[in-house]
Design a protein around this motif. Structure first.
Motif, PDB file in Angstrom:
ATOM      1  N   PHE A 117      -5.090  62.893  65.404  1.00  0.00           N
ATOM      2  CA  PHE A 117      -4.985  62.582  63.979  1.00  0.00           C
ATOM      3  C   PHE A 117      -4.034  63.572  63.335  1.00  0.00           C
ATOM      4  O   PHE A 117      -4.157  64.785  63.531  1.00  0.00           O
ATOM      5  N   ARG A 118      -3.066  63.053  62.564  1.00  0.00           N
ATOM      6  CA  ARG A 118      -2.112  63.917  61.869  1.00  0.00           C
ATOM      7  C   ARG A 118      -2.341  63.827  60.372  1.00  0.00           C
ATOM      8  O   ARG A 118      -2.214  62.756  59.776  1.00  0.00           O
ATOM      9  N   ARG A 119      -2.689  64.960  59.771  1.00  0.00           N
ATOM     10  CA  ARG A 119      -2.981  64.980  58.348  1.00  0.00           C
ATOM     11  C   ARG A 119      -1.750  64.709  57.494  1.00  0.00           C
ATOM     12  O   ARG A 119      -1.864  64.194  56.386  1.00  0.00           O
ATOM     13  N   ASP A 120      -0.570  65.039  58.023  1.00  0.00           N
ATOM     14  CA  ASP A 120       0.631  64.825  57.206  1.00  0.00           C
ATOM     15  C   ASP A 120       0.920  63.347  56.980  1.00  0.00           C
ATOM     16  O   ASP A 120       1.535  62.983  55.970  1.00  0.00           O
ATOM     17  N   VAL A 121       0.473  62.490  57.890  1.00  0.00           N
ATOM     18  CA  VAL A 121       0.653  61.046  57.698  1.00  0.00           C
ATOM     19  C   VAL A 121      -0.690  60.354  57.439  1.00  0.00           C
ATOM     20  O   VAL A 121      -0.737  59.143  57.230  1.00  0.00           O
ATOM     21  N   ASN A 122      -1.787  61.134  57.490  1.00  0.00           N
ATOM     22  CA  ASN A 122      -3.130  60.628  57.212  1.00  0.00           C
ATOM     23  C   ASN A 122      -3.525  59.480  58.136  1.00  0.00           C
ATOM     24  O   ASN A 122      -4.204  58.546  57.730  1.00  0.00           O
ATOM     25  N   ASP A 123      -3.090  59.567  59.392  1.00  0.00           N
ATOM     26  CA  ASP A 123      -3.380  58.506  60.351  1.00  0.00           C
ATOM     27  C   ASP A 123      -3.377  59.057  61.767  1.00  0.00           C
ATOM     28  O   ASP A 123      -2.817  60.127  62.034  1.00  0.00           O
ATOM     29  N   ALA A 124      -3.992  58.296  62.661  1.00  0.00           N
ATOM     30  CA  ALA A 124      -4.016  58.659  64.076  1.00  0.00           C
ATOM     31  C   ALA A 124      -2.731  58.205  64.757  1.00  0.00           C
ATOM     32  O   ALA A 124      -2.140  57.183  64.387  1.00  0.00           O
ATOM     33  N   ILE A 125      -2.304  58.969  65.762  1.00  0.00           N
ATOM     34  CA  ILE A 125      -1.115  58.661  66.547  1.00  0.00           C
ATOM     35  C   ILE A 125      -1.547  58.445  67.996  1.00  0.00           C
ATOM     36  O   ILE A 125      -2.118  59.340  68.624  1.00  0.00           O
TER      37      ILE A 125
END
Length: 229
Positions: A117-125
């Motif tokens: 999960f990346r907080r900068d895009v607020n979504d999982a990768i």
């Protein structure tokens, strides 16, 4: 069930935790260590510290797979009117997380991949964490590893050992609010998130300490390097 061993997050406790993790690396087969705790307790900080220390001694034999990689997509949460509850148990793909842990344990001849999960895009990768065949220890961390609700109650049996991180309530809320401020930029919203949805989730998580192998009494002695979860 035996009472969990309690350790402080100081130099002595850190060495003892490293020793326990190394025992898992040296055990036969691949091991999975779970690190649980309430939002803001320090799970990510401790997991990343452990991962970095072990990786220098055991290159390509350690992987870190956060449960946060199984957040449901922001677009899906918004379409269901659940975005304000993000972080609650049903805003994760718990079934997918359990399946990944089972695959990590069973598939040791081919490289597999886990999301983050990346907080900068607020979504999982997807496919962001490689787990090569030579991996001996997988560290996984998240709120609900010891939650006694379906499907989360299938997690514990897939773990070789579980650590539960505790932190003083006032300090935990302070850290959560500060973390939300990094992204919300609004003090009122950040505080509302920390004392609202996050606090409801923390109460769900609290009973997990009784089902853990070790309880880590987190302190402010070590400067946080991770997201602080």
């Amino acid at each position: 069930m035996n009472a969990p061993l309690r350790m402080r997050w100081d130099s002595s406790g850190q060495q003892a935790l490293l020793s326990r993790a190394e025992d898992l690396i040296k055990a036969s087969g691949r091991s999975i260590l779970g690190i649980a705790g309430a939002p803001g307790a320090g799970k990510s900080t401790i997991s990343e510290w452990l991962f970095e220390h072990l990786l220098t001694r055991y290159p390509r034999q350690i992987a870190l797979v956060p449960m946060d990689g199984y957040h449901l997509a922001q677009s899906l949460l918004e379409s269901r009117g659940m975005e304000h509850r993000k972080g609650a148990p049903d805003t994760f793909d718990g079934v997918g997380y359990v399946a990944m842990l089972a695959q990590i344990r069973a598939q040791t001849t081919q490289e597999i991949y886990a999301p983050v999960f990346r907080r900068d895009v607020n979504d999982a990768i997807a496919g962001a964490v490689p787990i090569p065949p030579e991996t001996r220890l997988v560290i996984t961390e998240g709120n609900y590893l010891l939650l006694d609700e379906t499907p989360w109650n299938d997690v514990a049996e897939l773990l070789d050992e579980t650590w539960f991180v505790e932190l003083d309530q006032a300090e935990r809320l302070r850290r959560l609010t500060a973390r939300h401020l990094l992204f919300d930029k609004d003090a009122a919203i950040a505080e509302r998130r920390a004392t609202g949805n996050d606090e409801r989730n923390a109460r769900l998580v609290a009973a997990g300490n009784r089902r853990s192998s070790v309880v880590i009494e987190h302190t402010s002695l070590v400067v946080a390097t991770g997201s602080g979860e």
